[in-house]
Design an enzyme around this catalytic site. Structure first.
Site, PDB file in Angstrom:
ATOM      1  N   LYS A   1      -3.325  32.254 164.701  1.00  0.00           N
ATOM      2  CA  LYS A   1      -2.894  32.461 166.077  1.00  0.00           C
ATOM      3  C   LYS A   1      -3.828  31.764 167.051  1.00  0.00           C
ATOM      4  O   LYS A   1      -5.011  31.540 166.771  1.00  0.00           O
ATOM      5  CB  LYS A   1      -2.785  33.937 166.434  1.00  0.00           C
ATOM      6  CG  LYS A   1      -4.101  34.650 166.692  1.00  0.00           C
ATOM      7  CD  LYS A   1      -3.864  36.051 167.240  1.00  0.00           C
ATOM      8  CE  LYS A   1      -5.185  36.764 167.492  1.00  0.00           C
ATOM      9  NZ  LYS A   1      -4.983  38.036 168.172  1.00  0.00           N
TER      10      LYS A   1
ATOM     11  N   SER B   1      10.959  23.454 172.074  1.00  0.00           N
ATOM     12  CA  SER B   1       9.803  23.577 171.196  1.00  0.00           C
ATOM     13  C   SER B   1       8.607  24.023 172.013  1.00  0.00           C
ATOM     14  O   SER B   1       8.715  24.291 173.197  1.00  0.00           O
ATOM     15  CB  SER B   1       9.485  22.225 170.558  1.00  0.00           C
ATOM     16  OG  SER B   1       9.282  21.260 171.585  1.00  0.00           O
TER      17      SER B   1
ATOM     18  N   THR C   1       9.996  29.885 168.688  1.00  0.00           N
ATOM     19  CA  THR C   1      10.261  28.454 168.814  1.00  0.00           C
ATOM     20  C   THR C   1       9.529  27.767 167.665  1.00  0.00           C
ATOM     21  O   THR C   1       9.270  28.404 166.643  1.00  0.00           O
ATOM     22  CB  THR C   1       9.870  27.909 170.215  1.00  0.00           C
ATOM     23  OG1 THR C   1      10.329  26.562 170.352  1.00  0.00           O
ATOM     24  CG2 THR C   1       8.395  28.006 170.497  1.00  0.00           C
ATOM     25  N   TYR C   2       9.208  26.491 167.814  1.00  0.00           N
ATOM     26  CA  TYR C   2       8.491  25.786 166.754  1.00  0.00           C
ATOM     27  C   TYR C   2       7.460  24.855 167.370  1.00  0.00           C
ATOM     28  O   TYR C   2       7.513  24.534 168.554  1.00  0.00           O
ATOM     29  CB  TYR C   2       9.461  25.028 165.837  1.00  0.00           C
ATOM     30  CG  TYR C   2      10.304  23.993 166.547  1.00  0.00           C
ATOM     31  CD1 TYR C   2       9.877  22.665 166.633  1.00  0.00           C
ATOM     32  CD2 TYR C   2      11.510  24.339 167.138  1.00  0.00           C
ATOM     33  CE1 TYR C   2      10.629  21.720 167.292  1.00  0.00           C
ATOM     34  CE2 TYR C   2      12.274  23.393 167.793  1.00  0.00           C
ATOM     35  CZ  TYR C   2      11.837  22.083 167.865  1.00  0.00           C
ATOM     36  OH  TYR C   2      12.586  21.143 168.525  1.00  0.00           O
TER      37      TYR C   2
ATOM     38  N   GLY D   1      12.427  23.033 176.643  1.00  0.00           N
ATOM     39  CA  GLY D   1      13.802  23.481 176.464  1.00  0.00           C
ATOM     40  C   GLY D   1      13.977  24.897 176.987  1.00  0.00           C
ATOM     41  O   GLY D   1      13.368  25.284 177.989  1.00  0.00           O
ATOM     42  N   ALA D   2      14.783  25.699 176.290  1.00  0.00           N
ATOM     43  CA  ALA D   2      15.072  27.061 176.735  1.00  0.00           C
ATOM     44  C   ALA D   2      13.812  27.906 176.883  1.00  0.00           C
ATOM     45  O   ALA D   2      13.738  28.782 177.755  1.00  0.00           O
ATOM     46  CB  ALA D   2      16.044  27.734 175.765  1.00  0.00           C
ATOM     47  N   ALA D   3      12.798  27.640 176.054  1.00  0.00           N
ATOM     48  CA  ALA D   3      11.539  28.398 176.128  1.00  0.00           C
ATOM     49  C   ALA D   3      10.857  28.234 177.483  1.00  0.00           C
ATOM     50  O   ALA D   3      10.118  29.117 177.922  1.00  0.00           O
ATOM     51  CB  ALA D   3      10.595  27.968 175.016  1.00  0.00           C
TER      52      ALA D   3
END
Length: 126
Positions: free
Chosen positions: A9, A25, A57-58, A73-75
């Site tokens: 993390k 992403s 997400t990635y 993007g959406a994030a």
């Protein structure tokens, strides 16, 4: 039996960009990706400490040494620049592997420089 444990993390990362029209992403400074034991295109969970949002997400790579943490993007709709977030990845392993496994925990300053690294969290006391 397989169990899922925290693999690595980035703790208290600071969002530096939010790019709605970029491929969805999370772009992360590639030096930080390595320190936390993450991989390009790996699924990650994002926990936004600033507003309580939690989402998946990635990883995509950002320039090494840049300190970039960009939600794309959406994030990008789940964060504001300056929000403090936790980026976490998990791995599955059997009980025997889990006995020996140690996660890569990277604690960051407001500028996304590394404050410290460890592989354990102290026992919480009242």
């Amino acid at each position: 039996m397989q169990i899922t444990l925290l693999k690595g993390k980035l703790h208290m990362a600071c969002v530096t960009q939010a790019e709605l029209w970029y491929d969805g992403s999370c772009a992360i400074d590639s030096d930080l990706v390595k320190r936390a034991g993450l991989r390009e295109f790996e699924k990650i969970d994002i926990y936004n400490v600033s507003n309580g949002e939690r989402f998946h997400t990635y990883v995509i790579l950002a320039e090494a040494g840049s300190g970039t943490i960009s939600m794309n993007g959406a994030a990008a709709r789940r964060v504001q620049v300056g929000d403090r977030i936790i980026i976490a990845a998990y791995g599955q392993m059997d009980e025997r592997e889990a006995e020996e496994f140690k996660p890569a925990l990277v604690y960051l300053n407001q500028d996304n420089s590394v404050e410290r690294t460890t592989n354990s969290i102290p026992v919480q006391v009242d």
